[in-house]
Design a protein around this motif. Structure first.
Motif, PDB file in Angstrom:
ATOM      1  N   TYR A  23       0.822  -1.209   0.000  1.00 32.66           N
ATOM      2  CA  TYR A  23       0.000   0.000   0.000  1.00 32.66           C
ATOM      3  C   TYR A  23       0.854   1.257   0.000  1.00 32.66           C
ATOM      4  CZ  TYR A  23      -3.945  -3.030   1.328  1.00 32.66           C
ATOM      5  OH  TYR A  23      -4.908  -3.993   1.365  1.00 32.66           O
ATOM      6  N   LEU A  24       1.963   1.216   0.748  1.00 33.68           N
ATOM      7  CA  LEU A  24       2.856   2.362   0.898  1.00 33.68           C
ATOM      8  C   LEU A  24       4.295   1.878   0.826  1.00 33.68           C
ATOM      9  CD1 LEU A  24       1.195   3.966   4.073  1.00 33.68           C
ATOM     10  CD2 LEU A  24       0.911   4.739   1.723  1.00 33.68           C
ATOM     11  N   ASN A  53       5.519   4.887   9.437  1.00 31.13           N
ATOM     12  CA  ASN A  53       5.011   6.102  10.075  1.00 31.13           C
ATOM     13  C   ASN A  53       3.521   6.040  10.393  1.00 31.13           C
ATOM     14  OD1 ASN A  53       7.398   7.620  10.306  1.00 31.13           O
ATOM     15  ND2 ASN A  53       7.286   8.151   8.146  1.00 31.13           N
ATOM     16  N   LEU A  54       2.831   4.999   9.895  1.00 30.88           N
ATOM     17  CA  LEU A  54       1.418   4.829  10.249  1.00 30.88           C
ATOM     18  C   LEU A  54       1.311   4.364  11.696  1.00 30.88           C
ATOM     19  CD1 LEU A  54      -0.103   2.867   7.216  1.00 30.88           C
ATOM     20  CD2 LEU A  54      -0.568   5.232   7.847  1.00 30.88           C
ATOM     21  N   PRO A  55       0.244   4.721  12.390  1.00 35.00           N
ATOM     22  CA  PRO A  55       0.029   4.172  13.733  1.00 35.00           C
ATOM     23  C   PRO A  55      -0.104   2.644  13.664  1.00 35.00           C
ATOM     24  CG  PRO A  55      -1.451   6.020  13.310  1.00 35.00           C
ATOM     25  CD  PRO A  55      -0.785   5.677  12.008  1.00 35.00           C
ATOM     26  N   GLY A  56       0.313   1.990  14.717  1.00 37.52           N
ATOM     27  CA  GLY A  56       0.261   0.522  14.759  1.00 37.52           C
ATOM     28  C   GLY A  56      -1.122  -0.046  14.496  1.00 37.52           C
ATOM     29  N   LEU A  57      -2.165   0.599  15.046  1.00 38.54           N
ATOM     30  CA  LEU A  57      -3.521   0.098  14.825  1.00 38.54           C
ATOM     31  C   LEU A  57      -3.893   0.158  13.346  1.00 38.54           C
ATOM     32  CD1 LEU A  57      -5.435   1.618  17.875  1.00 38.54           C
ATOM     33  CD2 LEU A  57      -4.776  -0.771  17.517  1.00 38.54           C
ATOM     34  N   ALA A  58      -3.487   1.207  12.660  1.00 33.53           N
ATOM     35  CA  ALA A  58      -3.777   1.326  11.227  1.00 33.53           C
ATOM     36  C   ALA A  58      -3.019   0.256  10.446  1.00 33.53           C
ATOM     37  CB  ALA A  58      -3.417   2.719  10.722  1.00 33.53           C
ATOM     38  N   ARG A  59      -1.740   0.040  10.786  1.00 24.53           N
ATOM     39  CA  ARG A  59      -0.967  -1.002  10.094  1.00 24.53           C
ATOM     40  C   ARG A  59      -1.591  -2.375  10.281  1.00 24.53           C
ATOM     41  NH1 ARG A  59       3.514   1.575  12.438  1.00 24.53           N
ATOM     42  NH2 ARG A  59       3.770  -0.213  13.821  1.00 24.53           N
ATOM     43  N   ARG A  60      -2.018  -2.681  11.500  1.00 20.91           N
ATOM     44  CA  ARG A  60      -2.637  -3.989  11.751  1.00 20.91           C
ATOM     45  C   ARG A  60      -3.931  -4.143  10.960  1.00 20.91           C
ATOM     46  NH1 ARG A  60      -0.194  -3.166  16.570  1.00 20.91           N
ATOM     47  NH2 ARG A  60      -1.937  -2.183  17.646  1.00 20.91           N
ATOM     48  N   ALA A  61      -4.746  -3.099  10.956  1.00 22.58           N
ATOM     49  CA  ALA A  61      -6.010  -3.166  10.220  1.00 22.58           C
ATOM     50  C   ALA A  61      -5.760  -3.342   8.722  1.00 22.58           C
ATOM     51  CB  ALA A  61      -6.845  -1.912  10.477  1.00 22.58           C
ATOM     52  N   LEU A  62      -4.792  -2.590   8.182  1.00 25.52           N
ATOM     53  CA  LEU A  62      -4.507  -2.670   6.742  1.00 25.52           C
ATOM     54  C   LEU A  62      -3.856  -3.996   6.360  1.00 25.52           C
ATOM     55  CD1 LEU A  62      -3.297   0.975   6.302  1.00 25.52           C
ATOM     56  CD2 LEU A  62      -5.280  -0.035   5.153  1.00 25.52           C
ATOM     57  N   GLU A  90      -6.379   6.999  10.699  1.00 23.13           N
ATOM     58  CA  GLU A  90      -7.169   5.991  11.404  1.00 23.13           C
ATOM     59  C   GLU A  90      -7.911   5.171  10.370  1.00 23.13           C
ATOM     60  OE1 GLU A  90      -9.717   7.854  14.264  1.00 23.13           O
ATOM     61  OE2 GLU A  90      -8.048   8.838  15.280  1.00 23.13           O
ATOM     62  N   VAL A  91      -7.887   3.858  10.555  1.00 25.14           N
ATOM     63  CA  VAL A  91      -8.545   2.948   9.621  1.00 25.14           C
ATOM     64  C   VAL A  91      -9.453   2.031  10.427  1.00 25.14           C
ATOM     65  CG1 VAL A  91      -8.169   1.146   7.890  1.00 25.14           C
ATOM     66  CG2 VAL A  91      -6.549   3.023   8.082  1.00 25.14           C
ATOM     67  N   ARG A 119      -4.791  -6.895   7.548  1.00 17.42           N
ATOM     68  CA  ARG A 119      -5.815  -7.938   7.606  1.00 17.42           C
ATOM     69  C   ARG A 119      -6.390  -8.175   6.217  1.00 17.42           C
ATOM     70  NH1 ARG A 119      -9.112  -5.705  11.340  1.00 17.42           N
ATOM     71  NH2 ARG A 119      -7.526  -6.191  12.869  1.00 17.42           N
ATOM     72  N   ARG A 120      -6.461  -9.421   5.820  1.00 15.10           N
ATOM     73  CA  ARG A 120      -7.010  -9.790   4.506  1.00 15.10           C
ATOM     74  C   ARG A 120      -8.367 -10.459   4.708  1.00 15.10           C
ATOM     75  NH1 ARG A 120      -3.918  -6.448   2.859  1.00 15.10           N
ATOM     76  NH2 ARG A 120      -1.838  -6.904   2.147  1.00 15.10           N
ATOM     77  N   ASP A 121      -9.410  -9.674   4.562  1.00 17.42           N
ATOM     78  CA  ASP A 121     -10.757 -10.194   4.705  1.00 17.42           C
ATOM     79  C   ASP A 121     -11.678  -9.433   3.753  1.00 17.42           C
ATOM     80  OD1 ASP A 121     -11.165  -7.727   5.928  1.00 17.42           O
ATOM     81  OD2 ASP A 121     -11.335  -8.539   7.948  1.00 17.42           O
ATOM     82  N   SER A 122     -12.973  -9.593   3.932  1.00 15.62           N
ATOM     83  CA  SER A 122     -13.929  -8.964   3.011  1.00 15.62           C
ATOM     84  C   SER A 122     -13.939  -7.438   3.123  1.00 15.62           C
ATOM     85  CB  SER A 122     -15.332  -9.513   3.262  1.00 15.62           C
ATOM     86  OG  SER A 122     -15.755  -9.213   4.588  1.00 15.62           O
ATOM     87  N   LYS A 123     -13.350  -6.875   4.190  1.00 14.71           N
ATOM     88  CA  LYS A 123     -13.344  -5.423   4.362  1.00 14.71           C
ATOM     89  C   LYS A 123     -11.999  -4.796   3.987  1.00 14.71           C
ATOM     90  CE  LYS A 123     -16.750  -5.756   8.011  1.00 14.71           C
ATOM     91  NZ  LYS A 123     -17.013  -5.589   9.435  1.00 14.71           N
ATOM     92  N   ALA A 124     -11.081  -5.575   3.449  1.00 10.91           N
ATOM     93  CA  ALA A 124      -9.741  -5.071   3.126  1.00 10.91           C
ATOM     94  C   ALA A 124      -9.787  -3.919   2.120  1.00 10.91           C
ATOM     95  CB  ALA A 124      -8.854  -6.199   2.612  1.00 10.91           C
ATOM     96  N   MET A 125     -10.606  -4.034   1.105  1.00  9.34           N
ATOM     97  CA  MET A 125     -10.684  -2.971   0.091  1.00  9.34           C
ATOM     98  C   MET A 125     -11.242  -1.679   0.690  1.00  9.34           C
ATOM     99  SD  MET A 125      -9.925  -2.017  -2.922  1.00  9.34           S
ATOM    100  CE  MET A 125      -9.496  -3.543  -3.690  1.00  9.34           C
ATOM    101  N   ALA A 126     -12.206  -1.803   1.573  1.00  7.85           N
ATOM    102  CA  ALA A 126     -12.773  -0.612   2.218  1.00  7.85           C
ATOM    103  C   ALA A 126     -11.717   0.083   3.076  1.00  7.85           C
ATOM    104  CB  ALA A 126     -13.984  -0.992   3.070  1.00  7.85           C
ATOM    105  N   ARG A 127     -10.883  -0.692   3.773  1.00  6.99           N
ATOM    106  CA  ARG A 127      -9.821  -0.096   4.575  1.00  6.99           C
ATOM    107  C   ARG A 127      -8.794   0.603   3.694  1.00  6.99           C
ATOM    108  NH1 ARG A 127     -10.890  -4.813   7.780  1.00  6.99           N
ATOM    109  NH2 ARG A 127      -9.338  -6.010   6.624  1.00  6.99           N
ATOM    110  N   LEU A 128      -8.454  -0.009   2.560  1.00  2.00           N
ATOM    111  CA  LEU A 128      -7.528   0.626   1.627  1.00  2.00           C
ATOM    112  C   LEU A 128      -8.111   1.942   1.109  1.00  2.00           C
ATOM    113  CD1 LEU A 128      -5.024   0.781  -0.140  1.00  2.00           C
ATOM    114  CD2 LEU A 128      -6.169  -0.763  -1.761  1.00  2.00           C
ATOM    115  N   GLN A 129      -9.387   1.955   0.826  1.00  3.89           N
ATOM    116  CA  GLN A 129     -10.027   3.186   0.362  1.00  3.89           C
ATOM    117  C   GLN A 129     -10.003   4.260   1.445  1.00  3.89           C
ATOM    118  OE1 GLN A 129     -13.792   1.589  -0.949  1.00  3.89           O
ATOM    119  NE2 GLN A 129     -13.074   1.387  -3.060  1.00  3.89           N
TER     120      GLN A 129
END
Length: 72
Positions: free
Chosen positions: A24-25, A32-41, A69-70, A43-53
């Motif tokens: 992604y980056l 430089n992303l917050p840890g919570l954002a990195r963990r969320a991004l 924040e993601v 994750r490979r599931d049905s919401k992965a594309m929404a998080r990328l957006q």
């Protein structure tokens, strides 16, 4: 003929430096992303594309990397 494979890179949407394929980056921006954002991004599931957006939208409007924040 060469056996080398050419990998194409695209620019990082944050800093415009090359990033690896499937990333992604670029590595420095990812760090430089917050840890919570990195963990969320990561994750490979049905919401992965929404998080990328969400990430791309925040980058487009100028949110600093450290403040992104993601949705988990």
């Amino acid at each position: 003929m060469s056996n080398k494979q050419t990998t194409t890179t695209t620019p990082c949407p944050s800093c415009q430096q090359p990033k690896g394929p499937g990333k992604y980056l670029c590595y420095p921006c990812w760090g430089n992303l917050p840890g919570l954002a990195r963990r969320a991004l990561s994750r490979r599931d049905s919401k992965a594309m929404a998080r990328l957006q969400e990430l791309r939208l925040q980058l487009a409007i100028g949110v600093p990397l450290a403040e992104i924040e993601v949705t988990p």
